[in-house]
Write a protein that holds these residues in place. Sequence first.
Motif, PDB file in Angstrom:
ATOM      1  N   UNK A   3     -11.236  13.553 -11.062  1.00 15.38           N
ATOM      2  CA  UNK A   3      -9.784  13.626 -11.008  1.00 15.38           C
ATOM      3  C   UNK A   3      -9.330  15.059 -11.277  1.00 15.38           C
TER       4      UNK A   3
ATOM      5  N   UNK B 141       4.967  13.235 -14.113  1.00 16.06           N
ATOM      6  CA  UNK B 141       3.996  13.577 -15.149  1.00 16.06           C
ATOM      7  C   UNK B 141       4.487  14.795 -15.919  1.00 16.06           C
TER       8      UNK B 141
ATOM      9  N   UNK C 239       2.892   3.799 -15.797  1.00 18.32           N
ATOM     10  CA  UNK C 239       1.527   4.180 -15.466  1.00 18.32           C
ATOM     11  C   UNK C 239       1.213   3.648 -14.077  1.00 18.32           C
ATOM     12  N   UNK C 240       0.044   4.078 -13.592  1.00 10.30           N
ATOM     13  CA  UNK C 240      -0.359   3.624 -12.280  1.00 10.30           C
ATOM     14  C   UNK C 240      -0.699   2.144 -12.330  1.00 10.30           C
ATOM     15  N   UNK C 241      -0.432   1.429 -11.251  1.00  9.62           N
ATOM     16  CA  UNK C 241      -0.796   0.015 -11.148  1.00  9.62           C
ATOM     17  C   UNK C 241      -0.301  -0.783 -12.349  1.00  9.62           C
ATOM     18  N   UNK C 242       0.950  -0.509 -12.741  1.00 10.97           N
ATOM     19  CA  UNK C 242       1.478  -1.141 -13.947  1.00 10.97           C
ATOM     20  C   UNK C 242       1.574  -2.653 -13.812  1.00 10.97           C
TER      21      UNK C 242
ATOM     22  N   UNK D  39      -9.793  10.978 -22.018  1.00 11.42           N
ATOM     23  CA  UNK D  39      -8.495  11.545 -22.381  1.00 11.42           C
ATOM     24  C   UNK D  39      -7.361  10.573 -22.158  1.00 11.42           C
TER      25      UNK D  39
ATOM     26  N   UNK E 108       1.991  11.737 -10.178  1.00  8.85           N
ATOM     27  CA  UNK E 108       1.197  12.964 -10.227  1.00  8.85           C
ATOM     28  C   UNK E 108       2.081  14.198 -10.056  1.00  8.85           C
ATOM     29  N   UNK E 109       3.021  14.110  -9.109  1.00  9.85           N
ATOM     30  CA  UNK E 109       3.749  15.327  -8.747  1.00  9.85           C
ATOM     31  C   UNK E 109       5.126  15.430  -9.404  1.00  9.85           C
TER      32      UNK E 109
ATOM     33  N   UNK F  58       1.778   6.828  -6.898  1.00 11.41           N
ATOM     34  CA  UNK F  58       0.820   7.887  -7.244  1.00 11.41           C
ATOM     35  C   UNK F  58       1.482   9.250  -7.088  1.00 11.41           C
ATOM     36  N   UNK F  59       2.155   9.405  -5.957  1.00 12.57           N
ATOM     37  CA  UNK F  59       2.811  10.689  -5.721  1.00 12.57           C
ATOM     38  C   UNK F  59       3.822  10.989  -6.825  1.00 12.57           C
TER      39      UNK F  59
ATOM     40  N   UNK G  29       0.966   4.209  -2.930  1.00 17.76           N
ATOM     41  CA  UNK G  29       0.827   5.642  -2.659  1.00 17.76           C
ATOM     42  C   UNK G  29       2.044   6.407  -3.189  1.00 17.76           C
TER      43      UNK G  29
ATOM     44  N   UNK H 134       0.821  -1.210   0.000  1.00 14.07           N
ATOM     45  CA  UNK H 134       0.000   0.000   0.000  1.00 14.07           C
ATOM     46  C   UNK H 134       0.855   1.261   0.000  1.00 14.07           C
ATOM     47  N   UNK H 135       1.906   1.216   0.799  1.00 12.96           N
ATOM     48  CA  UNK H 135       2.771   2.392   0.847  1.00 12.96           C
ATOM     49  C   UNK H 135       3.387   2.615  -0.541  1.00 12.96           C
TER      50      UNK H 135
ATOM     51  N   UNK I 206      -3.264  12.457 -17.756  1.00 12.76           N
ATOM     52  CA  UNK I 206      -3.267  11.193 -17.027  1.00 12.76           C
ATOM     53  C   UNK I 206      -1.982  11.031 -16.231  1.00 12.76           C
ATOM     54  N   UNK I 207      -2.100  10.443 -15.065  1.00 15.54           N
ATOM     55  CA  UNK I 207      -0.921  10.293 -14.211  1.00 15.54           C
ATOM     56  C   UNK I 207      -0.014   9.195 -14.744  1.00 15.54           C
TER      57      UNK I 207
ATOM     58  N   UNK J 119      -1.303  11.321  -1.292  1.00 15.49           N
ATOM     59  CA  UNK J 119      -0.823   9.938  -1.159  1.00 15.49           C
ATOM     60  C   UNK J 119      -0.134   9.682   0.174  1.00 15.49           C
TER      61      UNK J 119
END
Lengths: 362, 306, 516, 322
Positions: free
Chosen positions: B129, A164, A276-279, B66, A160-161, A156-157, A153, A149-150, A170-171, D287
């Motif tokens: 989102x 990207x 990508x997320x959850x690759x 998108x 996104x931050x 994602x961070x 997260x 889980x960590x 899209x993240x 997150x």
Amino acid sequence: MAKLPTWADLVLVPLISLLLAAVISALVILAIGGDPVEAVTVMVDGALGSPYGWGYTLYYTTSFIFTGLAVTVAYHAGQFNIGGEGQAQLGGLGVALVCLALPWPHWSIALLAASVGAALFGAAWAAIPAWLQAKRGSHIVITTIMFNYIGAALIVYMLVEVLRPIGQMDPASARFPVGAKLPNFGEIPGLSLIFSNKVPANVSFFVAIAACFAVWALLWRTRLGYEIRAFGKSESAAVYAGISPTKVIMLSMLISGGLAGLMAINNVMGESERLVQNASEGAGFIGIAVALMGRNHPFGVFLAALLFGFLYQGGAEMGLWTTIPIELRLLVQGLVILFTGALDTMVRMMLTPFFRTARGAA
Amino acid sequence: DPALIFDLGGKFDKSFNEAAFNGAEKWVAETGGSYKQLEMQSEAQREQALRRFAESGANPIVMTGFAFGDVLNTVAPDYPDTKFVIIDMVVDQPNVRSVVFQEEQGSYLVGMMAAMASKTGTVGFVGGMDIPLIRKFECGYAQGVKAVNPEAKVVMNMTGTTPAAWNDPVKGSELTKAQIAQGADVIYAAAGSTGLGILQTVADEGILGIGVDSNQNYMHPGHMLTSMVKRVDLSVYEAFKDGPALETGLVVSGLKDEGVGYALDEYNADLITPEMKAAVDAAAEKIKAGEIAVHDYMADNTCPVE
Amino acid sequence: MQAGAPAIELRGISKAFGPVQANKDISIRVMPGTIHGIIGENGAGKSTLMSILYGFYRADAGEIFINGRPTTITDSQAAIRAGIGMVFQHFKLVQNFTVLENVILGAEEGALLRPSLAKARKTLAHLAQEYELEVDPEAVIEALSVGHQQRVEILKALYRQADILILDEPTGVLTPDEADHLFRILRGLKAQGKTIILITHKLREIMEITDRVSVMRRGEMVATVTTSETSPEALAELMVGRKVLLHVPKAAPQPGATVLDVENLRATDGAGVARLKGVSLKIRAGEILGIAGVAGNGQSELLDVLGGFAPGKIEGRVSLLGQDLVLSGPGATGQTRRAAGIAHVPEDRHHLGLILDFAAWENIAFGYHGAPDYQANALFMDNDAIIRDTEGKMARFDVRPPNPQLPAKSFSGGNQQKIVLAREIERNPVLLLVGQPTRGVDIGAIEFIHRRIVELRDAGAAILLVSVELEEILSLSDRIAVMFDGQIMGERLPDQTNERELGLLMAGVATEAGAA
Amino acid sequence: MDYATLIEVLGSTLRLGTPLLLACLAGLFSERAGIFDIGLEGKMLMAAMASGAVAATTGSAWIGLGAGIFASLLFAGVHGLASITFRGNQLISGVALNFVASGATVLIAQTLFGQGGRTPPLSGAARFSPIQLPGVETLAAVPGFGPFYAKVLSGHSILVYIALLCVPLTWWLLYRTRFGLRLRAVGENPESVDTAGVSVIRLRYTAVMLTGVLCGIAGAYMATSLQAGFGREMTAGRGYIALAALIFAKWRPWQALWATMLFGFLQAIALRPDVIEGTLHMKIPVPALDALPYILTVIVLAGFVGRAIPPRAGGQPYVKER
Ligand SMILES: Nc1ncnc2c1ncn2[C@@H]1O[C@H](COP(=O)(O)OP(=O)(O)OP(=O)(O)O)[C@@H](O)[C@H]1O
Ligand SMILES: Nc1ncnc2c1ncn2[C@@H]1O[C@H](COP(=O)(O)OP(=O)(O)OP(=O)(O)O)[C@@H](O)[C@H]1O
Ligand SMILES: [Mg+2]
Ligand SMILES: [Mg+2]
């Protein structure tokens, strides 16, 4: 309870478990108004009926080999690494950072560097749970779940931050440079006669095969492997022989995490060519099923990964061309794990009478 | 056959994806044809889905969202004879039709309605989102609100930063409760499936909600002020109808061609006074005529009103 | 109750655990109001028999009579109903419960705890007074000493109104003071008319407290005698058995320089209990020092400490050929000891000496897997070399079947032991530590193993032999030290002593010639 | 953060903490009896689907609740079979059942309703609606407490109050009854229970079934109260957070309440990055907030904040004969 012959334990028990899982799945398909025969036909045809299908089946197989080997190495040290998913995701981050760092001149160099990145990140994600297990006795199953889980997260961070590109919604990271593109089966001389260049199976498949050999050699040919197996079989005896528990737990988990991380060269570098997320799409968990089915031997893992590659690709095709939802493959996966990993005693008990009568008759 | 791929929110989100589905179904009803469809389960699946459809000879292939942009950019050149349609994103390939909407215009109209219907002077916006596309909805909405009542307050929240934000009704519901606590009595949900939770809470708490993409007025009659409809259904329908011969290139759809608008039906007729309708229709005409310029957030990633 | 009937009568009890026949056709009678002792070597089947009586295991065959009535004991509940209470060798207490909670567990008054606790508190106070069983009812078990934990077990049984009390090696874990206290309690119980069965290895205790005593050997009941009509000597003989005396032909020792020098060695185990209380000994090259003693008196810990893997705190000095050994921490591992030339045949081959799932050749490498002759190159082990080596060792040690690929678990006990010995002996160690080399091994193999140990001595190695088998000690050792309660009770030369004298020393009884 | 916002967040906390609390107490029964259960997630998911589906068809939330409990019990039964009767690996059984639940819920819901694995939206009696506690009006005027009572304590569905009641109930059961004493003993040292003449197997099955019931309520709460219907993967890892909370709470009921409410609070503020930014004057990535419960759990597991000692016999099947 009488003991089964070794061959029955190695071959028959997994096969019966698989059969039970298949029977229940067929019943479920019937119950939801589907046609099991059609389902199987579509799965076989979609996964094995064309070079395209094979291209995907082998692509998934590649991923599952890595995560299956990861579970295997840890298992031999008596550790249940349930964190393959997180380690594979982090491996993806490692691959992305490496691939995006330089305009790689040739894929082979990029692959080498990315493999190191993937393995390092995967291993790093296994390191803390391993250390906590070795030094503080924190249950590795729980800590690796937490780290899944960590890790999610963290990804994602990062996506996104950090990774990207500006202007993208899209993240996901930027596309990797062309120099980091791995040749797929359609671009490998020889294989290109069979496969088109649209299949995702790529050179990582051969890395996975090499990893099977490497793990086999590690476990059954090196000192470390010997210590890992000895420790996994009997902790007290290992200590008598002067084997350090800390060393075995740490190294086996680092290798395990590294293998799970390595999976990213297949999906992130070889297929999506961006992070990508959850690759990893649950491949870390499938690794558990693969290792259990494969009896924790690299060759068995290879076969089981092929089976799950088939299930996965076949399941996707089934979801596409029949009314049976794709989630069936989750169900099958769960049933396989249940029967091979938790209800194995039941399967053995079912088999024992046959062997008893066979022996009695002999 | 044509094919349709739904994004992560799922076919039955009663909103964006469902609009696309309805468009396809309309085409089926009219032509008796058949089409292939697929719902995305994870980010990593997109490429396989696109390729699988292209391989199987589906044409055209329509995808909603998108997030397909990047993947389509690499897949489309591999299948030059297949036509692709992507909604909500511009992909510059010779065999791709990109459909984008002027959501700010529709959102402006429902914003005006929200301001007129609000008794507290505070209205809310819950987005999915956090991306420029959704900011665009929010910015249009806020402009509409301020046009009616410059003193009005717009409370704004986004559900998340990943596609999971499209499918998190619990978060939607909690954010709605928080906005209500801040005084909002009309809330605009632009969040895919998450909207189900938002509008449910709106109904539970007895305030007004505004739906998005599809006409969602029927969901909670008496609590749905209106819906900002975005005619994704028409885009899909037209793409299917055009078939493999469809024209590619950029299609921008707005008030002018009725690609966006607000929904008025028997479920919300009681909530919309003739004055409100008149004011909004007048504004719509002005927008079409270019007399009111609704700022598009995505043009410069800023919004003129707060 | 039928007048004159035995409180307990067992007839023809048999029990097998897989291939192990733990009890073979055992019959025994215990009269009410007496203390009945059961003695026997490790693994003789004493605990198994009592667990059957208590309903923890089910016998494969046999009958049980309680107070003359045939009784079927299907589970512990039935045993409790029949008035039987048992204090297990390994306590069955919930460590983080209080004394009260442990006492009422399974014997609660109703669905709610409060009335049960109140009643138990009262009863306990009463019992404590009557039988000197004081223990704080609110104390948490893990905070109690072993002696007090044992009292809780006894209280548990008495609270359930047991008339028949079984104690399995109750003093094995007690200090002498605690043991004396326990005996006072047992006498008190007997005075109240309770029947007591006491399992122990210690002759002194048998002589001191029991009325009658039964001797078990290898799953069989070999004798039952009245205590007052026997003697420690006679019992020792019965316990050790009348096996053919084995005398390995061996030349007189030619001791060389001192190899091992142990000075005032003290050690505690993982739980903090003192196991070695100042042991000093010396062994010279070409000499076998035999350590005799009843199990649990520190011999195992001595081997573990010298072998480099005792978990607890260790003090004192150990030097090998004049070099001090690191006693704890990372420098004290099986690997460093092997590197220094110490080989170790552990007492428990199943848990320590072998990995039962490993093939024979893998077990031959066990502990020596880093040895240079087992490496193919910097990366890989040379499995072929190990297999070749194993074939040689199996042939020289007459391991049957001589198949290096078989897993250790499919060899019989004697052959398993030969594999361990081959591994440890053939490396020509400076010092060989060997524990119970012939436990569970048949006579032919015993002779073979003994000869190998003597050959190693003659080759100049120092050997520390620990065994509970007195004949083995007598026939192999050049010097004999007897351990009792973590200390050396005395040293004897084999030709100047006999089993009787050693038996007494082992029981903690100093004899006239004793130097302790 | 002003008081009104705090009240709002606390209300959220209670709503979001409730499924965690129920699942945590569920895990408590099982693990206290020595059966590890990482299948809480799967059981909740099954229960959510079953209750959503049945409530949608019957129109009764209560019948839905019953169905949820039944579905969860079914899974608990399989877990019991694998880990008690067949002495299988409890961890693997839990993992496997989670997979089965992920697949089965969508399959069943899709077959029944054809809405992409969702159950139809519930309304009216098919949902547990909020209840006003008595005296809300009267107390409303009391500054401070009035709003707290009205917005935080009052206005939740009956299941929230049931969950809260389960805490003292669990405590009472565990520490004040014969059953509780035996349950705790069997998780610490099953031999002690066996030699006391009590059936280890029966005790453990009872515990596993209690786990099933509580997970059932937790799942039903998700589908019929927190949300209006079942959606795929709607439990979203709550089973694992509950497990984390259980460790955090060191397997104790009152601590379970605080731990789950803490995690609920973290979830609640993770929804409101604006509030955090306003309060702390710095931006904390969402997150990071999402990961906080897991990080806290790892720290607790590491023994840096008081050692979490699990029930001693946890995870091991009870085998008498070696
Ligand atoms: N639960 C069990 N499963 C399998 N084998 C067992 C079990 N309990 C005992 N045994 C075996 O049965 C035999 C008799 O054991 P038992 O414990 O009764 O001996 P004992 O006389 O009490 O020995 P000790 O003096 O060491 O306590 C031994 O070989 C032992 O290994
Ligand atoms: N711990 C164990 N696990 C599995 N199998 C065992 C174990 N111990 C013994 N066996 C099996 O039981 C059989 C009998 O073992 P045992 O040690 O009693 O042999 P034995 O007949 O006494 O032989 P020997 O005379 O050489 O001592 C062995 O052949 C072995 O296969
Ligand atoms: Mg015993
Ligand atoms: Mg034997």
